[in-house]
Scaffold this motif. Structure first.
Motif, short mmCIF file in Angstrom:
data_model
loop_
_atom_site.label_atom_id
_atom_site.label_comp_id
_atom_site.label_asym_id
_atom_site.label_seq_id
_atom_site.Cartn_x
_atom_site.Cartn_y
_atom_site.Cartn_z
N GLU A 18 31.51 42.70 26.34
CA GLU A 18 31.49 42.02 27.63
C GLU A 18 32.29 40.72 27.59
O GLU A 18 32.92 40.33 28.57
CB GLU A 18 30.06 41.74 28.07
CG GLU A 18 29.23 42.99 28.34
CD GLU A 18 29.72 43.78 29.56
OE1 GLU A 18 30.45 43.22 30.39
OE2 GLU A 18 29.37 44.97 29.67
N LEU A 21 35.95 41.79 27.71
CA LEU A 21 36.23 42.23 29.08
C LEU A 21 36.37 41.02 30.01
O LEU A 21 37.30 40.96 30.83
CB LEU A 21 35.10 43.14 29.58
CG LEU A 21 35.19 43.65 31.01
CD1 LEU A 21 36.44 44.49 31.22
CD2 LEU A 21 33.93 44.44 31.38
N GLY A 22 35.49 40.07 29.88
CA GLY A 22 35.56 38.87 30.72
C GLY A 22 36.82 38.07 30.49
O GLY A 22 37.42 37.55 31.44
N ARG A 25 39.68 39.84 32.16
CA ARG A 25 39.64 39.62 33.61
C ARG A 25 40.18 38.26 34.00
O ARG A 25 40.69 38.08 35.11
CB ARG A 25 38.20 39.78 34.11
CG ARG A 25 37.73 41.23 34.19
CD ARG A 25 36.27 41.33 34.53
NE ARG A 25 35.87 42.71 34.79
CZ ARG A 25 34.61 43.15 34.74
NH1 ARG A 25 33.63 42.29 34.41
NH2 ARG A 25 34.34 44.41 34.99
N LYS A 26 40.08 37.30 33.10
CA LYS A 26 40.59 35.96 33.36
C LYS A 26 42.07 35.84 33.03
O LYS A 26 42.65 34.76 33.17
CB LYS A 26 39.78 34.93 32.57
CG LYS A 26 38.35 34.76 33.06
CD LYS A 26 37.58 33.78 32.19
CE LYS A 26 36.15 33.61 32.67
NZ LYS A 26 36.07 32.90 33.97
N ILE A 47 38.60 48.63 28.39
CA ILE A 47 38.94 47.35 29.02
C ILE A 47 40.21 47.49 29.85
O ILE A 47 40.29 46.99 30.98
CB ILE A 47 39.10 46.25 27.95
CG1 ILE A 47 37.76 46.00 27.25
CG2 ILE A 47 39.62 44.95 28.59
CD1 ILE A 47 37.83 45.04 26.09
N SER A 50 39.44 49.10 33.05
CA SER A 50 38.69 48.24 33.96
C SER A 50 39.53 47.10 34.51
O SER A 50 39.24 46.59 35.61
CB SER A 50 37.48 47.65 33.23
OG SER A 50 36.60 48.65 32.79
N VAL A 51 40.54 46.69 33.77
CA VAL A 51 41.38 45.56 34.17
C VAL A 51 42.84 46.00 34.12
O VAL A 51 43.50 45.89 33.08
CB VAL A 51 41.17 44.34 33.24
CG1 VAL A 51 41.94 43.13 33.77
CG2 VAL A 51 39.70 44.02 33.08
N ALA A 54 45.84 44.66 31.82
CA ALA A 54 45.31 43.87 30.70
C ALA A 54 45.99 44.26 29.40
O ALA A 54 46.29 45.44 29.16
CB ALA A 54 43.81 44.08 30.57
N ASP A 228 26.10 42.02 29.88
CA ASP A 228 27.01 41.22 30.70
C ASP A 228 26.44 39.84 30.98
O ASP A 228 27.18 38.85 31.07
CB ASP A 228 27.35 41.96 32.00
CG ASP A 228 26.12 42.28 32.84
OD1 ASP A 228 25.02 42.38 32.28
OD2 ASP A 228 26.28 42.44 34.06
#
Length: 284
Positions: A18, A21-22, A25-26, A47, A50-51, A54, A228
């Motif tokens: 998580e 992944l975070g 996302r940033k 990942i 999801s992004v 990335a 998360d």
């Protein structure tokens, strides 16, 4: 975090996944480390799915084995001349005392010395980031278990008396002690170092642990916080703009908190620092 390079260990599940992944996302380029090649590659693909767009780079190493850590660090230094963030997250708890290939008790080797050796071997890219105007951060995922921990210098590896929680708490205390000792040493280089408690999270923690301890964890696991939520403090300490320049602190629920009395004793910090360097074969 756009364009920054961050490394997360223990990223194939739970809080580590998580956190990676975070960071993706940033906008960060994320290097992830796992012990199993297939799971680490699958994590990277999840990942990326999801992004969109990335950049996620999988790396494989057993972080309880010093030769593998050194090999990993060498490949990371080649791949990333500058490193903006290092999240030391990999760890586990073991119900039986086992020795690693280096002859070191496994909990201390993985949960503490793994942080120490990988971090020291990656100071070059972290310093390069600072020299280029970055604000690199080292984040050590510890635990509130450190409050019940004590560094038994006479039996650091539990040869005379071993208990799973005793060994884990000592290693997590080691994380906090290492954080404070390292923070003093790299502050002038523009690198911050902080530790944190992520919460009691429903992850793979203790799933391979037998006995009463493992049974107890299996009963309470469904009632624990999800990963998360557990990653929120790691992400906050790794990325929050207001923490630029904040170093040598311990966080819980994304807020600074006073760590244990033993962890705050500078003489113990320096003693663990010296012991850790000796165990990884480094001087100074």
């Amino acid at each position: 975090m756009q364009g920054k390079v961050c490394l997360v260990t223990g990223a194939t599940n739970g809080i580590g996944y998580e956190t990676a992944l975070g960071l993706a996302r940033k906008g960060a380029r994320v290097a992830i480390v796992g012990r199993d090649s297939g799971r680490t590659q699958a994590c990277a693909e999840r990942i990326r799915a999801s992004v969109p767009g990335a950049i996620v780079d999988p790396h494989v190493a057993d972080l309880s084995a010093q030769a593998e850590i050194r090999q990993l660090a060498a490949s990371l230094r080649d791949a990333y001349p500058r490193l903006d963030g290092l999240v030391n997250n990999a760890g586990a708890i073991f119900d039986r005392r086992e020795l690693t290939v280096d002859g070191i008790e496994r909990t201390w080797a993985l949960d503490h010395l793994g942080y120490v050796l990988l971090t020291l071997d990656l100071l070059g890219p972290l310093k390069a980031s600072a020299a280029a105007g970055g604000k690199p951060r080292i984040v050590n995922v510890a635990s509130a278990a450190h409050y019940r921990g004590h560094v038994d210098f006479a039996d650091i590896e539990g040869a005379r008396r071993y208990g799973a929680m005793r060994a884990y708490s000592q290693a997590k205390l080691g994380n906090v002690l290492f954080t404070y000792a390292l923070a003093r040493r790299v502050q002038a280089d523009g690198i911050t170092v902080n530790a944190l408690h992520p919460g009691v999270i429903n992850t793979g923690f203790a799933k391979n642990t037998g006995g009463l301890f493992g049974a107890a964890w299996s009963l309470i696991r469904p009632f624990l916080t999800q990963p998360d939520k557990g990653a929120e403090t790691s992400l906050h300490v790794a990325t929050a703009p207001e923490l630029d320049g904040v170093t040598g602190r311990y966080f819980s629920h994304s807020r600074p908190k006073t760590s244990s009395a033993e962890s705050s004793d500078e003489s113990v910090q320096e003693r663990v620092w010296a012991l850790s360097l000796a165990q990884i074969g480094r001087g100074g």
